[in-house]
Scaffold this active site. Structure first.
Site, short mmCIF file in Angstrom:
data_model
loop_
_atom_site.label_atom_id
_atom_site.label_comp_id
_atom_site.label_asym_id
_atom_site.label_seq_id
_atom_site.Cartn_x
_atom_site.Cartn_y
_atom_site.Cartn_z
N LYS A 38 2.33 8.61 42.97
CA LYS A 38 1.66 8.34 41.69
C LYS A 38 0.16 8.64 41.80
CE LYS A 38 1.29 3.47 43.03
NZ LYS A 38 2.04 2.20 43.05
N ARG A 136 4.42 -9.19 37.78
CA ARG A 136 3.84 -8.01 37.15
C ARG A 136 4.90 -7.36 36.27
NH1 ARG A 136 0.97 -3.37 40.84
NH2 ARG A 136 3.12 -2.67 41.09
N TYR A 264 -32.85 7.36 38.91
CA TYR A 264 -32.95 6.61 37.66
C TYR A 264 -33.34 5.16 37.91
CZ TYR A 264 -30.53 10.39 35.15
OH TYR A 264 -30.17 11.57 34.59
N MET A 313 -24.54 10.56 37.40
CA MET A 313 -23.24 11.12 37.00
C MET A 313 -22.79 12.24 37.94
SD MET A 313 -22.04 12.79 33.40
CE MET A 313 -22.64 11.42 32.43
C1 LIG Z 1 2.31 1.75 44.42
C2 LIG Z 1 3.61 1.12 44.76
C3 LIG Z 1 4.13 1.24 46.07
C4 LIG Z 1 3.39 1.83 47.23
O1 LIG Z 1 2.57 0.87 47.85
P1 LIG Z 1 1.71 1.22 49.16
O2 LIG Z 1 1.01 -0.04 49.49
O3 LIG Z 1 0.75 2.29 48.74
O4 LIG Z 1 2.65 1.71 50.18
C5 LIG Z 1 5.42 0.76 46.28
N1 LIG Z 1 6.13 0.17 45.28
C6 LIG Z 1 5.62 0.01 44.04
C7 LIG Z 1 6.45 -0.67 43.00
C8 LIG Z 1 4.35 0.46 43.73
O5 LIG Z 1 3.86 0.28 42.50
#
Ligand SMILES: *Cc1c(COP(=O)(O)O)cnc(C)c1O
Length: 368
Positions: A38, A136, A264, A313
């Site tokens: 991701k 979550r 800045y 920036m």
């Molecule tokens: C991002 C994520 C992972 C990966 O976690 P890491 O700590 O980067 O290995 C695994 N499972 C879910 C559901 C995630 O959202």
């Protein structure tokens, strides 16, 4: 590798291979490996990184959102792709691209079933997410009966896996909490599988889970940060290799008299004669303002130089007083020589945030 001539994120695919093999070596040979790619493979690059992992034999991929999965399909990824947080509006695209949703609530389940109805598919692969304490996403234990009743009558779906996510696998103070999460997952999955007479894959471990709770590897593990070279623990960091090096060059050097200001809001004032260097990278590239004002260091010819004044920036200024360097020299912001974890800590954040924040403006280059 030739020296950088502009800001680049250099991705070392051999280090990726090392990390993949290292993590696999912690598992039983038959345990499946899901690579979490991701957010552009944690800010590195989604396509080349995923293709390399596919070549290495990863069994599964996961992304957060549907469009990330579509990009992988376009890049030639043929392995199954789990979408961890799909949105209803993208269900048709998900189905057209043969992506597999995480189903985490009755709302998502019902919406997905109706999207499937419109597409006339059957036995569509899905993954059921259970909440065991992260609070979550996921069905709770109390949802189990209703869920089982509904899935019994659902021929449009095939439950490929059931999974949960751990809240604190990297934290030794939370061992009991983690074990409780694993035990709850065990209980839920036993009931789910026996009442539905199913044998889906089960998975709960992320990277730190693999490293600290390998006993709970079940049928598959999901690793992200470890693949990219960080283990959330010095003991594991030393065995992993950061795959990404963020490099830039010195655009200009200034000799400052005492009592001059830099940047800045005049946030840096030279107390003595100093030498500053200006670099072509700023908060628009992912180096946020929290890294400025002397908090964070970069590497110039193997020496640490602090970022001074406010991050702009498109630029940052560093103090290179006493460091032999000239305009055009390479500067490293993080990489194997200066870990993204160390850098992140200076600004009270974690490697994940620094890595995923490197914006798409920064050119990616690959070391095969
Ligand atoms: C991002 C994520 C992972 C990966 O976690 P890491 O700590 O980067 O290995 C695994 N499972 C879910 C559901 C995630 O959202």
């Amino acid at each position: 590798m030739p020296e950088a001539q502009e800001t680049v994120l250099e991705i070392d695919l051999k280090s990726l291979e090392h990390n993949y093999r290292f993590l696999r070596s912690k598992l039983r040979p038959e345990t499946k490996f899901l690579s979490v790619v991701k957010a552009f493979a944690y800010g590195s690059d989604s396509e080349q990184v995923a293709l390399k992992l596919q070549d290495l034999g990863t069994d599964y991929f996961a992304v957060a959102y549907v469009q990330e999965g579509v990009a992988l399909r376009k890049a030639g990824i043929t392995k199954p792709i789990l979408v961890l947080h799909p949105q209803v509006i993208n269900f048709e695209t998900l189905i057209e691209n043969n992506l597999e949703p995480s189903i985490y609530s009755f709302r998502i389940l019902n919406e997905f079933v109706s999207a499937l109805g419109r597409k006339e598919t059957s036995k569509y692969p899905i993954h059921i997410k259970f909440n065991t304490g992260l609070n979550r996403l996921g069905f709770g234990e109390k949802d189990l009966n209703g869920l089982i009743q509904q899935l019994k009558h659902e021929s449009a779906l095939r439950v490929v896996s059931i999974f949960s996510h751990l809240a604190a696998t990297e934290d030794p103070k939370e061992t009991q909490f983690t074990k409780n999460q694993i035990a709850l997952f065990e209980k839920i999955s036993l009931e789910f599988c026996s009442k539905l007479e199913l044998k889906p894959l089960k998975h709960i471990l992320n990277t730190s889970g693999i490293l600290n709770y390998a006993y709970a590897q079940y049928d598959m593990v999901r690793s992200g940060i470890g693949l990219y070279g960080y283990g959330n623990d010095p003991k594991f960091d030393s065995q992993l290799k950061p795959i990404a090096t963020l490099k830039t060059i010195i655009s200009q050097i200034h000799l400052l008299d005492p009592n001059e200001s830099v940047g800045y809001n005049r946030a840096f004032i030279s107390e003595s004669a100093r030498m500053s260097a200006t670099l072509p990278i700023g908060h628009a590239d992912g180096i946020g303002r929290q890294y400025g004002r002397g908090k964070t260091y970069v590497l110039v010819n193997q020496k640490l130089a602090p970022i001074i004044g406010n991050v702009c920036m498109d630029m940052i200024m560093i103090d290179v007083t006493g460091i032999p360097c000239k305009e055009g020299d390479e500067v490293i912001l993080f990489g194997p020589q200066l870990s993204a974890h160390q850098v992140a800590v200076t600004a009270n954040t974690i490697s994940y945030e620094l890595l995923t924040g490197i914006s798409q403006r920064v050119k990616r280059i690959f070391v095969p």
